[in-house]
Design an enzyme around this catalytic site. Structure first.
Site, PDB file in Angstrom:
ATOM      1  CD  GLU A   1      -3.288  -6.641   3.807  1.00 17.86           C
ATOM      2  OE1 GLU A   1      -3.196  -7.312   2.752  1.00 17.86           O
ATOM      3  OE2 GLU A   1      -2.634  -5.601   4.002  1.00 17.86           O
TER       4      GLU A   1
ATOM      5  CD  GLU B   1      -2.881  -1.271   2.311  1.00 19.70           C
ATOM      6  OE1 GLU B   1      -2.296  -1.684   3.330  1.00 19.70           O
ATOM      7  OE2 GLU B   1      -4.083  -1.008   2.292  1.00 19.70           O
TER       8      GLU B   1
END
Ligand code: COA
Length: 670
Positions: free
Chosen positions: A512, A492
């Site tokens: 995730e 990210e």
């Protein structure tokens, strides 16, 4: 020559060695040999000792390490077989003749080492590197009499040498800068963390360790080893006596402390009790016993006092860098926090009190040479270099594959803030330390505190986004130089950089979902707004945790350029910053159209069952974020979805299973 803090910036002066010799098949020699053989495929290695039996044992030990590596999934069977190939043992020094480098790991005895180095020098070429694994004897004492001392230095490993990443590399006046730089590059390129120190007795880290153990032994007249270790467990994972037992330190500490006393003063003399004890009676790790308060205070003050005393001495005399000292204590001695961080947390008044007590009870020990607050002024987790007017920021947190934590984020932010208005600085490159990881994501260790609390989790995501929101608005370019895996929060971060350059071997992943959570700081938003053509790939990555290799990411234009190796990566990233002046990428601020999600089996590519609940949270958030009329609103959808995922049974299972090093069972959580 590379004089950068990050040893991998700049090409090495020569390639990896073809053949290395290790002298000494005792405790650490075979461990060093195993590290070298497992790190460098195809390396020839010869292990030398004077005792055949010792050599046989060493081979068996290396074989057992390789077997264990396979069982734990750290090595393939082929790699393990490679470890045992081209590995020879001998009692004959002439076997060293064609070595590119010889590492001595024999007994700590100066006369013996002199004999060994004279013999080594008589057989190797004049360009071959020679180093000693001594933990205390200065390089000048070891090598000054040799014909070619410039290619010699100390390379001090820490136990166990195959897995402990720290290696001290000694910068001494008789050694060449080229040898030092090569060794720094070599260690970093092969998974170690080299730390350069000056040529003083005990170098840097053992000044902390040896004196800490010695101080513990001084305290033994008034407290038991069990009590002393119990107090130390406040800030280390194993107390001094526990470590002395483990490392057979009862002989070594008095020897090196005598050396330090002879060089630097009688206050370093060893405590008299080492000779009388073989094994100390200690507490099991993690199970401290109660100690009466006054006694506990004295033990704590003296142990911390000696650590702080050595710390300020190391910094004031520039024996090593503050960042290396902190990291070295964590990695080599299992300190929970580095000594400078401990000092900062205790505060100036408390540190001053502790130092005064030390001065009263142990006169002569070094005291701070500057204001205590000035010792905290360094980056714990970053190396910052200037390459052609570009600030190259290297994330160095090797114990967690460069995972981001709050302090690390703040440090990156502070470097960017410090230089973004500086007209001399063209922009920034963000990279990771070593060849393995750019960044393995946000620190999973922080997640348990947010489980079950949607608001706190969403706020954590918002707070963690401050740096990213800042990058969004910057006019000076930030380019990610992806040197290995870029996972979760690390990816990210790379997504937010204005350009991405990566080595061919790099890979990108949003894992995730395998933890039962969603990527909350833009992972469900930014990719769709920057690379809409790759939307289906992102759908897949988010819902299955599939890895995206750098070459595919390059074809999808997610990665701008591919690089051959680390040095090439930094060169390209710096050039990219140069070429982007004034043209940073702006992420779409309006809604975007994305393909709808097709139903899927909740499963990773290798068959691990995933949480349908969290997949559904992901799909809803991605869809809502794409429809959101502004980037800010879309990011908010992501923060809230992270909060929602943190309240699922899957998140609890996913995070717990990571910490317990087992496969999660999402079948039972849904
Ligand atoms: N946060 C905190 N610690 C992390 C981390 C993270 N994101 N990623 C790795 N680490 C730590 C590991 O806990 C381990 O610490 P330990 O030696 O004290 O146990 C260390 O880094 C080395 O990792 P390890 O798992 O032993 O290496 P590996 O080669 O077996 O596996 C990975 C590498 C990347 C596959 C594995 O570490 C992993 O799955 N990490 C989590 C990645 C992730 O889900 N990131 C997204 C979070 S937003």
């Amino acid at each position: 020559m590379n004089d950068c803090n990050n040893p991998l910036i700049g090409a090495p002066s020569k390639p990896l060695p073809d053949k290395i010799g290790v002298i000494g098949a005792g405790t650490i020699g075979p461990d060093i040999a195993y590290y070298l053989k497992s790190a460098i495929p195809g390396l020839s290695l010869v292990l030398i000792d004077i005792v055949d039996d010792q050599l046989d044992k060493a081979i068996r030990r290396i074989e057992a390490y390789a077997d264990k590596g396979v069982k734990r999934g750290k090595l393939t069977a082929q790699q393990a077989a490679g470890v045992m190939q081209n590995l020879t043992v001998s009692t004959d020094y002439s076997m060293l003749a064609d070595c590119d480098w010889v590492i001595e790991a024999a007994t700590e005895n100066l006369d013996l080492k002199h004999k060994i180095f004279a013999q080594v020098e008589s057989v190797v070429s004049k360009d071959a590197l020679i180093s000693s694994n001594t933990s205390a004897i200065p390089a000048a004492w070891l090598f000054s009499e040799l014909r070619h001392p410039e290619r010699c230095t100390v390379t001090h490993f820490f136990a166990p040498a195959f897995s402990n990443p720290v290696v001290e590399v000694v910068d001494w006046p008789g050694g060449s800068a080229a040898a030092l730089e090569y060794l720094r590059w070599f260690f970093c390129a092969t998974g170690k963390v080299p730390m350069v120190t000056t040529d003083v007795v005990c170098f840097m880290l053992d000044r902390i360790f040896d004196n800490w153990c010695n101080e513990a032994a001084y305290l033994i007249t008034d407290a038991s080893a069990r009590e002393i270790d119990s107090i130390a467990l406040d800030y280390v994972h194993a107390g001094p006596f526990d470590v002395l037992n483990f490392a057979n330190g009862n002989e070594i500490i008095p020897e090196v402390n005598t050396m330090q006393a002879n060089e630097e003063g009688d206050h370093y003399r060893p405590a008299p009790y080492f000779g009388s004890v073989k094994t100390w009676n200690t507490v099991p790790r993690g199970e401290p016993i109660a100690v009466p308060p006054e006694k506990a205070d004295r033990i704590r003050d003296r142990l911390l006092g000696i650590v702080f005393s050595q710390t300020v001495d190391i910094v004031d005399r520039s024996i090593g860098t503050s960042a290396d000292l902190e990291l070295g204590c964590r990695l080599a001695f299992a300190f929970r926090k580095g000594p400078l961080k401990l000092m900062r947390e205790l505060g100036e008044a408390e540190v001053t009190r502790i130092m005064q007590r030390l001065q009263n009870e142990r006169p002569g020990m070094p005291l701070p040479g500057q204001d205590i607050a000035r010792y905290y002024d360094f980056h714990q987790y970053l190396l910052v270099d200037d390459v052609d007017g570009v600030k190259v920021i290297t994330i160095r947190r090797p114990e967690a594959l460069n995972a981001l934590d709050d302090e690390l984020n703040d440090e990156i932010f502070s470097v960017i803030r410090r230089y973004e208005d500086d007209p001399q600085v063209k922009g920034f490159v963000l990279t990771g330390y070593g060849n393995r990881a750019f960044c393995a994501g946000a620190d999973i260790g922080r997640f348990p505190e947010y489980l079950g609390d949607a608001d706190a989790a969403a706020q954590y995501a918002r707070d963690s986004s401050r740096l990213l929101r800042h990058i969004d608005g910057m006019t000076k370019p930030v380019v990610a130089a992806v040197n290995g895996m870029a996972l979760g929060g690390g990816l990210e971060l790379a997504f937010r950089c204005h350009g991405i350059v990566a080595v061919h071997a790099a890979w990108l992943q949003l894992p995730e979902i395998t933890l039962g959570i969603v990527p909350g700081i833009g992972g469900m938003v930014i990719p769709y707004r920057r690379w809409p053509d790759a939307a289906l790939t992102f759908h897949d990555m988010l819902r299955s945790g599939r890895k995206l290799d750098a070459e595919t990411a390059s074809k999808l234009n997610i990665i701008d350029e591919l690089a051959d190796d680390y040095a090439d990566l930094i060169t390209r990233a710096v050039q990219k910053v140069d070429s982007m002046q004034g043209r940073t990428v702006k992420i779409a601020d309006e809604s975007v159209t994305i393909p709808s999600f097709k139903p899927m089996q909740p499963m990773t590519t290798d068959g691990q069952v995933l949480s349908s609940t969290v997949i559904s949270i992901t799909e809803n958030a991605v869809t809502e974020a794409a429809l959101s009329p502004s980037l800010e609103a879309a990011l908010e959808v992501g923060y809230l979805a992270f909060g929602k995922s943190a309240c699922t049974a899957a998140a609890r299972e996913g995070i717990e299973s990571f910490q317990q090093r087992r496969q999660p069972d999402f079948g039972k959580t849904g």
